[in-house]
Design an enzyme around this catalytic site. Structure first.
Site, PDB file in Angstrom:
ATOM      1  N   ARG A   1       0.796  -1.220   0.000  1.00 42.21           N
ATOM      2  CA  ARG A   1       0.000   0.000   0.000  1.00 42.21           C
ATOM      3  C   ARG A   1       0.833   1.277   0.000  1.00 42.21           C
ATOM      4  O   ARG A   1       0.662   2.129  -0.852  1.00 42.21           O
ATOM      5  CB  ARG A   1      -0.934   0.023   1.218  1.00 42.21           C
ATOM      6  CG  ARG A   1      -1.911   1.193   1.181  1.00 42.21           C
ATOM      7  CD  ARG A   1      -2.703   1.343   2.472  1.00 42.21           C
ATOM      8  NE  ARG A   1      -3.527   0.184   2.753  1.00 42.21           N
ATOM      9  CZ  ARG A   1      -4.293   0.083   3.834  1.00 42.21           C
ATOM     10  NH1 ARG A   1      -4.295   1.061   4.729  1.00 42.21           N
ATOM     11  NH2 ARG A   1      -5.031  -0.993   4.032  1.00 42.21           N
TER      12      ARG A   1
ATOM     13  N   TYR B   1     -17.564  12.924 -13.998  1.00 41.60           N
ATOM     14  CA  TYR B   1     -17.465  14.076 -14.896  1.00 41.60           C
ATOM     15  C   TYR B   1     -16.152  14.115 -15.678  1.00 41.60           C
ATOM     16  O   TYR B   1     -16.109  14.646 -16.793  1.00 41.60           O
ATOM     17  CB  TYR B   1     -17.595  15.380 -14.104  1.00 41.60           C
ATOM     18  CG  TYR B   1     -18.913  15.525 -13.388  1.00 41.60           C
ATOM     19  CD1 TYR B   1     -20.117  15.556 -14.096  1.00 41.60           C
ATOM     20  CD2 TYR B   1     -18.963  15.622 -12.004  1.00 41.60           C
ATOM     21  CE1 TYR B   1     -21.332  15.683 -13.438  1.00 41.60           C
ATOM     22  CE2 TYR B   1     -20.171  15.750 -11.335  1.00 41.60           C
ATOM     23  CZ  TYR B   1     -21.351  15.773 -12.057  1.00 41.60           C
ATOM     24  OH  TYR B   1     -22.551  15.900 -11.408  1.00 41.60           O
TER      25      TYR B   1
ATOM     26  N   HIS C   1      -8.100  -4.227  -7.583  1.00 40.88           N
ATOM     27  CA  HIS C   1      -7.849  -3.485  -6.337  1.00 40.88           C
ATOM     28  C   HIS C   1      -9.157  -3.285  -5.575  1.00 40.88           C
ATOM     29  O   HIS C   1      -9.798  -2.232  -5.678  1.00 40.88           O
ATOM     30  CB  HIS C   1      -7.222  -2.120  -6.684  1.00 40.88           C
ATOM     31  CG  HIS C   1      -6.550  -1.441  -5.537  1.00 40.88           C
ATOM     32  ND1 HIS C   1      -5.352  -1.865  -5.015  1.00 40.88           N
ATOM     33  CD2 HIS C   1      -6.907  -0.364  -4.801  1.00 40.88           C
ATOM     34  CE1 HIS C   1      -4.988  -1.077  -4.025  1.00 40.88           C
ATOM     35  NE2 HIS C   1      -5.924  -0.153  -3.876  1.00 40.88           N
TER      36      HIS C   1
END
Length: 752
Positions: A37, A128, A83
């Protein structure tokens, strides 16, 4: 407690001490955070989520030149296939890869609102925005399907993903990385591609090169901003030698028509926040030399902050040095080259170790790529050999195929073909039986044979392999490299200006009341006696000075205190108690307030007849408890301090309670930092000092007794002259009860 395993009803139930279980669980979690991570890998410089984003985008066909796709599509693929974590965290990681002000060489080409320098997290929602990969991202992915990477199952075992990407460039240094794991963190700054590539070439050609040699190429980090790196050269080299250190970056500015224009900000600094920091100092009246602020940033000038100084006499360099020291116009960045190495372990590495490990990975990657290509060429040549046999024996092969239901075994036996060659012959189309095909096969054989010889020669010679890596590095550096953005300029450390330097020198009158309330009024024409005071309170003392000076307070126990005059409340109100900002001793009361220049000499004395001379600077202290100045004997009281004009020519006139007057030269008094002082005049028991005055040699001494006054001109007061510590002479009959002394030509009075 030992491990216990028991069996109940045929089921195995494992029992173990809680602290053993929690230790192992926490260790497992820590290793997951560190390896999967938070920390990047030295090979491709990416964390797992970044690697999966880039790979998922390539699988979606979002390469250079492809049509943009919604970011939500990419995030969905990343979460669903590789993931399984939060969508917002994944999208934020993707945004970071696309921001040119965050990444030195962005990996994602974004379309839409991807945030701004002032607010990097102001990006639009993923539904968007649209994205595809940048050309630079191809350097990470280009060789992925050429046998260069290890493929591992995804989280649910239904797909495969690359464990690492076959990076053609040392992305670990180019884009850097930050992350916080469990018990460790990483802070790798971005660097310039051409500089890093040159250092890699140097290390390839000279494996014995030191970090100092590599620093001839890697000058310093290169942030995606044009602000200056002001860290010294020695400190930068030490940083690369140890893998730990810090880098300071300072904004760039120029002066246009008397206005300061900031054109570049430090990495991740917000222009809006900087303006807020400056405005806060202005509102607190701590920056009077700044008149106005403007943000003129636009599309053509992403950074253009304008600071308008107060008048053309303002020292711009001093002003900017103060702002560098007190705002984000100058920032320090921690550097910690902590990465996961080729051995799979996290470690802080110096520059040589870091580049050395990446070069080892790169050489092995190129070796795998060449071997993959060599195997492919050999396989194709093997097939071409079979096809050539078929063309030379085409009639017989056609006869066998027409006559036999299973022609493959017969073809293999008759012409000595392998299974692969026989299969390729059987799959040959009729149109490929033309005579020209034989020429094409022979031409392809010649070409592939030459390629095979070249590949074998490179793989057989380590030097040739490294030369190929070097050439590819230089080619990529030429293609994707650019000039340094963060210039290297060694500058002196910026220091904040002292409050007094920043304060305008304005006339002030400080007023102290009998109950210890203090205030400051602008100007020297203040009638302090007639100001309004709180019920039961009245005027005690006042002092005239300037706003850039300190107000010095004396209490009745001989201790001095100091407060910046500009910080005192306005005289429009009734002020504030001095005790709210100073710690007075038990029973201590304010006695007076003084102001003036530091070198100004003052006479401090007690009614016990002792005193000494000291500069006003000696009374200053930043200790809230004050400092002991004049030591008072038991029962003695502090007299009002008297300012000196010229210690070498002036006289001191002192009168006691018995009516004895003594006038002696001031030069007979010592200049002391503190203490009881020396004897001013000789006092008998029960006598005390009543009044004192500083008398210029040509001044008239005025003696006050009730409503009466007696003037002594120099030719008259010479009768009372003597030496320090003498008894003096008795005043005329009727003047033994003196209340005060003053001089006619001076503006300073002394009264008990």
């Amino acid at each position: 407690m030992s491990h216990i395993s028991t069996s109940f009803a045929g089921d195995d139930i494992e029992r173990q001490p809680l602290h053993h279980f929690t230790e192992q669980a926490y260790l497992d979690y820590s290793m997951y955070v560190i390896l999967d991570r938070a920390l990047p890998h030295v090979a491709d410089g990416l964390k797992p989520v970044q690697r999966r984003i880039v790979y998922a985008m390539s699988e979606l066909g979002l390469n250079v030149g492809a049509k943009f796709k919604k970011s939500a599509r990419t995030v969905g693929d990343v979460l669903g296939k590789f993931h399984p974590h939060g969508d917002s965290a994944c999208y934020e990681a993707m945004v970071l890869l696309a921001q040119p002000f965050s990444y030195r060489y962005p990996l994602v080409d974004g379309q839409g609102n991807w945030g701004s320098m002032d607010d990097p997290k102001s990006f639009a929602a993923m539904r968007y925005t649209e994205a595809r990969l940048t050309p630079f991202a191809e350097t990470l992915l280009a060789e992925a399907n050429q046998g260069t990477v290890e493929w591992v199952p995804n989280f649910d075992g239904t797909l495969e993903e690359p464990r690492l990407l076959p990076a053609r460039l040392p992305n670990i240094l180019l884009n850097g990385s930050t992350g916080i794991a469990v018990g460790m963190a990483t802070d790798i700054p971005p660097h310039n591609l051409r500089e890093v590539a040159a250092a890699c070439v140097r290390l390839l050609e000279q494996p014995e090169a030191t970090v100092a040699h590599l620093c001839e190429h890697v000058q310093a980090p290169d942030y995606p901003t044009e602000a200056e790196i002001i860290t010294g050269r020695e400190e930068i080299v030490r940083l690369y030698e140890t893998g730990n250190g810090s880098i300071r970056q300072r904004a760039r500015y120029l002066v246009e028509d008397g206005e300061v224009v900031i054109t570049a900000l430090p990495y991740q600094a917000s222009g809006a926040k900087i303006l807020t920091q400056i405005a806060a100092q202005m509102n607190a009246k701590k920056l009077p030399m700044v008149e106005d602020l403007r943000d003129e940033s636009d599309h053509e000038n992403p950074v253009r902050l304008v600071i308008v100084p107060h008048g053309r006499k303002t020292d711009v360099e001093a002003l900017m040095a103060h702002l560098f020291a007190t705002t984000d116009l100058e920032r320090s960045y921690r550097v910690n080259l902590n990465v996961i190495g080729l051995d799979g372990r996290p470690q802080v590495k110096n520059l040589k170790t870091l580049l050395g490990e990446w070069l080892h990975y790169r050489v092995e990657t190129v070796r795998k790529r060449l071997q993959f290509r060599l195997d492919k060429v050999a396989k194709r040549l093997h097939i071409l050999d079979g096809l050539l046999i078929a063309f030379l024996n085409i009639d017989e092969i056609i006869r066998i195929i027409r006559a036999k239901d299973e022609p493959k075994p017969l073809l293999m036996a008759r012409f000595g073909l392998s299974d692969t060659q026989a299969e390729a012959i059987l799959e040959t189309k009729l149109r490929q039986l033309a005579k020209l095909e034989e020429q094409k096969i022979r031409g392809e054989q010649d070409k592939l044979s030459a390629e095979r010889e070249s590949l074998e020669a490179i793989l057989a010679a380590e030097g040739k392999l490294k030369s190929l890596v070097r050439d590819e590095l230089m080619q990529d550096a030429e293609t994707f490299g650019d000039v340094r953005r963060s210039p290297l300029v060694e500058r002196q450390q910026a220091r904040a200006m002292d409050d007094k330097v920043r304060m305008p020198s304005e006339a002030l009158t400080v007023i102290l009341s009998a109950k210890g309330w203090v205030r400051a009024a602008k100007g020297h024409e203040i009638d302090a006696l007639n100001l309004s005071y709180r019920a039961g309170d009245q005027f005690l003392s006042s002092a005239q000075g300037f706003s850039d000076q300190d107000a010095i307070f004396l209490d009745n126990q001989g201790r001095s205190y100091a407060l910046p005059a500009h910080s005192l409340p306005s005289a429009r109100g009734q002020g504030e108690p001095v005790s709210s900002r100073l710690s007075l001793a038990d029973g201590a009361l304010m006695h007076c307030v003084l102001m003036g220049y530091p070198h100004k000499l003052w006479l401090l004395s007690s009614d016990a007849g002792y005193g000494f001379v000291t500069p006003l600077e000696n009374l200053r202290t930043r200790n809230k408890n004050g400092k002991t100045l004049l030591t008072l004997s038991e029962g003695a009281k502090l007299m009002l301090p008297l300012p000196l004009q010229n210690m070498h020519s002036e006289y001191l006139a002192v009168v006691n309670s018995a009516g004895y007057l003594l006038i002696f030269p001031l030069r007979e008094l010592p200049e002391l930092p503190k203490g009881k002082g020396v004897k001013l005049l000789n006092l008998k028991a029960e006598e005390s000092l009543i009044a004192a005055a500083i008398v210029p040699p040509t001044a008239t001494l005025v003696i006050h007794g009730g409503k009466r006054q007696m003037s002594l001109k120099p030719e008259n007061w010479s009768y009372y002259q003597g030496e320090r510590a003498q008894r003096g002479h008795l005043l005329p009959k009727g003047w033994q009860k003196v209340e005060a002394l003053s001089v006619e030509i001076a503006t300073i009075e002394a009264a008990n």
